[in-house]
Design a protein around this motif. Sequence first.
Motif, PDB file in Angstrom:
ATOM      1  N   SER A   1       0.871  -1.312  -0.240  1.00  0.00           N
ATOM      2  CA  SER A   1      -0.103   0.123  -0.021  1.00  0.00           C
ATOM      3  C   SER A   1       0.911   1.211  -0.043  1.00  0.00           C
ATOM      4  N   ARG A   2       0.191   2.345  -0.199  1.00  0.00           N
ATOM      5  CA  ARG A   2       0.985   3.646  -0.177  1.00  0.00           C
ATOM      6  C   ARG A   2       0.743   4.445   1.246  1.00  0.00           C
ATOM      7  N   ILE A   3       0.157   4.119   2.182  1.00  0.00           N
ATOM      8  CA  ILE A   3      -0.124   4.449   3.075  1.00  0.00           C
ATOM      9  C   ILE A   3       1.040   4.612   4.090  1.00  0.00           C
ATOM     10  N   GLY A   4       1.077   5.795   4.750  1.00  0.00           N
ATOM     11  CA  GLY A   4       2.321   6.164   5.765  1.00  0.00           C
ATOM     12  C   GLY A   4       2.167   5.327   7.184  1.00  0.00           C
ATOM     13  N   LEU A   5       3.115   5.269   7.921  1.00  0.00           N
ATOM     14  CA  LEU A   5       3.121   4.414   8.961  1.00  0.00           C
ATOM     15  C   LEU A   5       3.256   5.339  10.299  1.00  0.00           C
ATOM     16  N   CYS A   6       2.338   5.248  11.269  1.00  0.00           N
ATOM     17  CA  CYS A   6       2.694   5.657  12.825  1.00  0.00           C
ATOM     18  C   CYS A   6       3.295   4.670  13.441  1.00  0.00           C
TER      19      CYS A   6
ATOM     20  N   ALA B   1      15.800  -0.091  14.333  1.00  0.00           N
ATOM     21  CA  ALA B   1      15.960  -0.922  12.825  1.00  0.00           C
ATOM     22  C   ALA B   1      14.955  -0.410  11.837  1.00  0.00           C
ATOM     23  N   PHE B   2      13.559  -0.385  12.630  1.00  0.00           N
ATOM     24  CA  PHE B   2      12.428   0.011  11.744  1.00  0.00           C
ATOM     25  C   PHE B   2      12.741   1.497  11.387  1.00  0.00           C
TER      26      PHE B   2
ATOM     27  N   ALA C   1      12.290   4.931   7.082  1.00  0.00           N
ATOM     28  CA  ALA C   1      12.238   6.283   7.298  1.00  0.00           C
ATOM     29  C   ALA C   1      11.326   7.078   6.521  1.00  0.00           C
ATOM     30  N   ASP C   2      11.330   6.763   5.334  1.00  0.00           N
ATOM     31  CA  ASP C   2      10.490   7.576   4.544  1.00  0.00           C
ATOM     32  C   ASP C   2       8.890   7.204   4.547  1.00  0.00           C
TER      33      ASP C   2
END
Length: 298
Positions: free
Chosen positions: A170-175, A190-191, A196-197
């Motif tokens: 998917s294209r969604i960003g992560l919290c 490590a995550f 980072a992007d």
Amino acid sequence: MAHRARIAAAPISWGVIEVPDWGLQLERERVLSEMVSLGITATEFGPEGFLPDAPAERAAALAAAGLEAVGGFFPVVLHRAAVDPLPAIERELEAYVASGATTLVLSAVTGAEGYDGAIELSDPEWVTLLANLDRAHDAAAAVGVVATLHPHLGTVVESPNAVERVIAGSRIGLCLDTGHYTLGGGDPVAFVEQYADRIVHAHLKDVSLAVAARVRAGEIDYREGVRQGMYRSLGAGDARIVEIVRALRGVGYAGWYVVEQDTVIEHEAHAVAAFDSARRSVACLREALGATDIPEAS
């Protein structure tokens, strides 16, 4: 050189949560005023009912308290083909537009109450989940809001493997929730270095891995784990908070740092302890960031 950080709070650090029978739900005026007393200038919305439902009234309540709206945690079922999550998401986004909030934090819940039961999705359910995440991303972007997914214990996306599948599909960003990702078996440092992007929001909580192990083993449920101290004030647990914050700074993260620690409040002494924990967490975060925009607690 001092760093100007975007530090915010969340009502759940005062025990305010969407889960039924969780504990005392403190009055809005008390929670918001205690946030302000810590030098906090922004907050997440909290669960349905904490702030007014009407978008204009919600915006007015935060403005009256002297707080900026960040957005907030929004649990929603995203993996069932027969349930369209977009109408509920779009209604929530109306409040974001009215209050100037910029970050929608989605949690892909199972559909059951609470966070005690995780489920494994079938391949068709994964297809539905990933498609709905992109639909949510686009609906939010259309009104100037950033949608994120919050990996969370007891939801359909809690393990590092599930998170990687979301990132790939998917294209969604992560919290990045430092507590939940640690408890899910991941390495937050490590995550940060690897993705980072994709990190557009951060929930900071510290954890006791010993208490969490009892929750994971089924010895106690999620609420009882929280009551017994599964989440600790920042710097007092096992989540390597200072390392994580330094890693986020190192990759140029420019989003919110939200002090967000699940808390159970059953009586006034717990409420006092929750406020003290928030105070210590803000102090730890200020030190880790070298922040200059958050005044000392009064």
